[in-house]
Scaffold this motif. Structure first.
Motif, mmCIF file in Angstrom:
data_model
loop_
_atom_site.group_PDB
_atom_site.id
_atom_site.type_symbol
_atom_site.label_atom_id
_atom_site.label_comp_id
_atom_site.label_asym_id
_atom_site.label_seq_id
_atom_site.Cartn_x
_atom_site.Cartn_y
_atom_site.Cartn_z
ATOM 1 N N SER A 82 0.861 -1.191 0.000
ATOM 2 C CA SER A 82 0.000 0.000 0.000
ATOM 3 C C SER A 82 0.899 1.245 0.000
ATOM 4 C CB SER A 82 -0.948 0.005 1.186
ATOM 5 O OG SER A 82 -0.242 -0.039 2.402
ATOM 6 N N VAL B 10 -1.833 -10.113 2.289
ATOM 7 C CA VAL B 10 -2.061 -10.875 1.065
ATOM 8 C C VAL B 10 -1.441 -12.261 1.253
ATOM 9 C CG1 VAL B 10 -1.570 -10.997 -1.410
ATOM 10 C CG2 VAL B 10 -1.868 -8.775 -0.336
ATOM 11 N N ALA C 179 -9.010 -2.209 0.284
ATOM 12 C CA ALA C 179 -8.588 -2.959 -0.908
ATOM 13 C C ALA C 179 -8.195 -1.987 -2.029
ATOM 14 C CB ALA C 179 -9.715 -3.876 -1.372
ATOM 15 N N TRP C 180 -8.961 -0.932 -2.166
ATOM 16 C CA TRP C 180 -8.677 0.060 -3.224
ATOM 17 C C TRP C 180 -7.331 0.759 -2.964
ATOM 18 C CZ3 TRP C 180 -8.557 5.550 -2.984
ATOM 19 C CH2 TRP C 180 -8.449 6.169 -4.235
ATOM 20 N N LEU D 152 -4.602 -1.675 -3.863
ATOM 21 C CA LEU D 152 -4.463 -1.814 -5.323
ATOM 22 C C LEU D 152 -3.811 -0.577 -5.941
ATOM 23 C CD1 LEU D 152 -7.861 -3.516 -6.209
ATOM 24 C CD2 LEU D 152 -5.584 -4.520 -6.393
ATOM 25 N N GLN D 153 -4.217 0.567 -5.461
ATOM 26 C CA GLN D 153 -3.618 1.793 -6.003
ATOM 27 C C GLN D 153 -2.124 1.878 -5.648
ATOM 28 O OE1 GLN D 153 -4.853 5.752 -4.670
ATOM 29 N NE2 GLN D 153 -5.434 6.135 -6.789
ATOM 30 N N ILE E 167 -0.102 -0.637 -5.239
ATOM 31 C CA ILE E 167 0.652 -1.612 -6.047
ATOM 32 C C ILE E 167 0.983 -1.041 -7.435
ATOM 33 C CG2 ILE E 167 0.466 -3.882 -7.189
ATOM 34 C CD1 ILE E 167 -1.008 -4.865 -4.659
ATOM 35 N N GLU E 168 0.133 -0.135 -7.932
ATOM 36 C CA GLU E 168 0.396 0.440 -9.261
ATOM 37 C C GLU E 168 1.718 1.197 -9.311
ATOM 38 O OE1 GLU E 168 -2.936 2.633 -10.835
ATOM 39 O OE2 GLU E 168 -4.300 0.984 -10.388
#
Ligand SMILES: Cc1ncc(COP(=O)(O)O)c(C=O)c1O
Length: 298
Positions: A80, A89, A149-150, A153-154, A156-157
């Motif tokens: 994150s 995870v 979660a968002w 995910l952001q 990880i980008e």
């Protein structure tokens, strides 16, 4: 047990052993886990290797390529990347043969708790993951919030970009501290002085992460002065944040332990753990310089 002590891994296996577990980089000494060797010892005995890959992230190492069977990450940290969520995870490599092992009736025989389901039949590639997720979700309610979660995910980008910068900053700071007269030693595997230097060169060619410890020459009190004099580093027990963090175990997390007990845990009165962030490395070095001077006077 030292992650690199192969004989210790071998002799630790008992008839009741079900899993081998290690961190890719151990805390606080950054021992490098010899995943190829430890996983092959496990496989000789029908045991999977579970690896905590939090400190290395998928950018610095892909443990499945070296023989690990299961991986988890604390997504609270680098994934994150901003110290704003708590999450994790769990990844199943899908290659471990639970049936052939013969040690996992809870995955390979009908399970009453799921009306006779056989997890290794239901999913031939992810029996462990299937049970961990289904049972965890149903019985314990472990479910990540959509917002968390968002954010993960952001995060990880931008992981590759951040990890490159984390490592570049860390290398500069390791270099600075290694030559400072008030520093007794720095535990970073890229240094030749580190016992796992050669293993790190093989397993971690992109770098050894951004969390490491060093030893200040001096007392617990000087360690405390050092921490209190820092202005950019935040005094926090977390790691893997975009901001630089610092902690002095002897006066915080481990303050109840005397020096002998600390030494047993691999921690000295002057051990300081840093988690290097994404700030300008020169600013971080200036901050450290100032605090080292204050500790010297103290
Ligand atoms: C290497 C490592 N693994 C796992 C954890 C646990 O993470 P969380 O705080 O997300 O439960 C931590 C927390 O400090 C950690 O440093």
């Amino acid at each position: 047990m030292k992650p690199g002590d192969i004989d210790a891994w071998r002799s630790a296996i008992r008839p009741q052993t079900r899993l081998l577990f290690g961190e890719t980089l151990g805390n606080p000494g950054l021992d490098v886990l010899d995943i190829p060797t430890v996983s092959s010892i496990g496989h000789e005995h029908g045991l999977p290797l579970l690896v905590d890959s939090t400190f290395t992230t998928p950018y610095l190492m892909k443990p499945f390529e070296h023989g690990a069977d299961l991986v988890y990450h604390s997504a609270t940290k680098f994934l994150s990347g901003h110290g704003t969520v708590v999450g994790g995870v769990l990844v199943d490599g899908g290659r471990f043969d639970w049936d052939a092992s013969g040690r996992f009736p809870e995955l390979t025989e009908p399970y009453e708790g799921f009306h006779g389901m056989v997890f290794s039949e239901e999913s031939t590639v992810g029996a462990f993951l299937l049970r961990a997720r289904r049972e965890g979700l149903r019985d314990f309610g472990a479910c990540m919030s959509p917002h968390t979660a968002w954010l993960v995910l952001q995060g990880i980008e931008t992981l590759p970009l951040r990890m490159e910068r984390h490592v570049a900053n860390t290398r500069r700071i390791v270099q600075f501290l290694s030559s400072h007269p008030l520093v007794a030693g720095v535990g970073y595997p890229e240094l030749e002085s580190h016992p796992d230097h050669r293993l790190a060169a093989t397993l971690l060619p992109r770098g050894c992460g951004a969390v490491f410890s060093f030893d200040l020459k001096g007392s617990r009190a000087q360690g405390k002065i050092f921490i209190e004099s820092l202005k950019i580093f935040s005094h926090l027990a977390n790691v893997g944040d975009c901001r630089s963090l610092v902690i002095h175990p002897a006066s915080t997390t481990h303050f109840r332990m005397d020096d002998a007990a600390l030494a047993q845990a691999g921690i000295g009165p002057g051990t300081i753990r840093l988690s290097i962030g994404l700030e300008d490395a020169s600013d971080l070095i200036d901050d450290l310089k100032r605090a080292l001077k204050a500790a010297e006077r103290g």
